[in-house]
Design a protein around this motif. Structure first.
Motif, PDB file in Angstrom:
ATOM      1  N   LYS A 100      11.926  10.047  -0.476  1.00  0.00           N
ATOM      2  CA  LYS A 100      13.090   9.175  -0.272  1.00  0.00           C
ATOM      3  C   LYS A 100      13.051   7.984  -1.231  1.00  0.00           C
ATOM      4  O   LYS A 100      14.081   7.613  -1.803  1.00  0.00           O
ATOM      5  N   ASN A 101      11.887   7.398  -1.419  1.00  0.00           N
ATOM      6  CA  ASN A 101      11.759   6.276  -2.351  1.00  0.00           C
ATOM      7  C   ASN A 101      12.050   6.725  -3.780  1.00  0.00           C
ATOM      8  O   ASN A 101      12.729   6.019  -4.531  1.00  0.00           O
ATOM      9  N   ASP A 102      11.522   7.887  -4.159  1.00  0.00           N
ATOM     10  CA  ASP A 102      11.762   8.403  -5.503  1.00  0.00           C
ATOM     11  C   ASP A 102      13.234   8.731  -5.707  1.00  0.00           C
ATOM     12  O   ASP A 102      13.796   8.463  -6.776  1.00  0.00           O
TER      13      ASP A 102
ATOM     14  N   ASN B  90       7.935   1.179  -5.359  1.00  0.00           N
ATOM     15  CA  ASN B  90       8.016   1.277  -3.904  1.00  0.00           C
ATOM     16  C   ASN B  90       7.291   2.554  -3.478  1.00  0.00           C
ATOM     17  O   ASN B  90       7.893   3.611  -3.350  1.00  0.00           O
TER      18      ASN B  90
ATOM     19  N   GLN C 171      15.780   7.313  -4.228  1.00  0.00           N
ATOM     20  CA  GLN C 171      16.520   6.065  -4.377  1.00  0.00           C
ATOM     21  C   GLN C 171      16.385   5.516  -5.792  1.00  0.00           C
ATOM     22  O   GLN C 171      17.348   5.018  -6.376  1.00  0.00           O
TER      23      GLN C 171
ATOM     24  N   GLN D  48       5.797   4.564 -10.197  1.00  0.00           N
ATOM     25  CA  GLN D  48       5.961   5.069  -8.836  1.00  0.00           C
ATOM     26  C   GLN D  48       5.618   6.552  -8.779  1.00  0.00           C
ATOM     27  O   GLN D  48       4.905   6.998  -7.866  1.00  0.00           O
TER      28      GLN D  48
ATOM     29  N   HIS E 267       2.524   8.309  -6.633  1.00  0.00           N
ATOM     30  CA  HIS E 267       2.758   9.396  -5.699  1.00  0.00           C
ATOM     31  C   HIS E 267       2.010  10.662  -6.125  1.00  0.00           C
ATOM     32  O   HIS E 267       1.442  11.368  -5.281  1.00  0.00           O
TER      33      HIS E 267
ATOM     34  N   SER F 210       8.673   9.918   2.947  1.00  0.00           N
ATOM     35  CA  SER F 210       9.017   8.566   2.469  1.00  0.00           C
ATOM     36  C   SER F 210       8.829   8.460   0.953  1.00  0.00           C
ATOM     37  O   SER F 210       9.583   7.752   0.286  1.00  0.00           O
TER      38      SER F 210
ATOM     39  N   GLY G  46       5.502   5.213  -1.181  1.00  0.00           N
ATOM     40  CA  GLY G  46       5.639   5.669   0.192  1.00  0.00           C
ATOM     41  C   GLY G  46       4.294   5.937   0.846  1.00  0.00           C
ATOM     42  O   GLY G  46       3.253   5.986   0.184  1.00  0.00           O
TER      43      GLY G  46
END
Length: 156
Positions: free
Chosen positions: A88-90, A78, A92, A24, A28, A85, A80
């Protein structure tokens, strides 16, 4: 040295998490590079490297404990669609990894595997004090100054 089954089960869960987090962060980082957000690319590439180091440490410990790491069991990343986003995904992921590390540390204590516990405490420190804290700061900055101003600072 034959490892404890409960500890090895936790190590496999952690390995799955670290490999997914690595992928992930890589996705990103590459997206940020494509967008010209070089500071964010550098930081997330660094995070990707640290997740790789975490996975390597877990794999080495599993092999030492005579277990075969399964690198094909990782969760789906997930990715973004925009800066906020992605963060936020990272974040989480870091929260989830942190909880998994705490669970694994507790099992290591129960099973008296203090060497694995020591390694996991270092990973937890990286997860909470470096990765999650930095992401929380970035999201706070976006809230304070707006995403446009934040992005502008990341282009240099």
């Amino acid at each position: 040295m034959k490892g404890n089954a409960k500890v090895l089960e936790q190590l496999q869960i952690l390995l799955n998490n670290e490999l997914m987090a690595r992928d992930q962060y890589m996705a990103h980082a590459i997206q940020f590079k494509d967008w010209g957000l070089n500071k964010l690319h550098e930081r997330l590439h660094h995070e990707m490297e640290e997740e790789t180091e975490h996975a390597e440490a877990i794999m080495e410990r599993m092999l030492f404990l005579e277990a075969e790491p399964n690198i094909n069991a990782q969760e789906k990343a997930n990715v973004g669609a925009d800066v906020a986003s992605m963060f936020k995904n990272d974040l989480q992921v870091e929260y989830d990894v942190g909880q998994s590390l705490k669970d694994a540390i507790a099992i290591c204590e129960q099973e008296q595997d203090y060497i694995t516990r020591k390694m996991l405490i270092q990973l937890l420190d990286d997860t909470e004090m470096d990765h999650a804290y930095w992401l929380e700061q970035q999201l706070r900055l976006i809230d304070m100054i707006g995403v446009e101003n934040y992005i502008q600072k990341q282009m240099v």
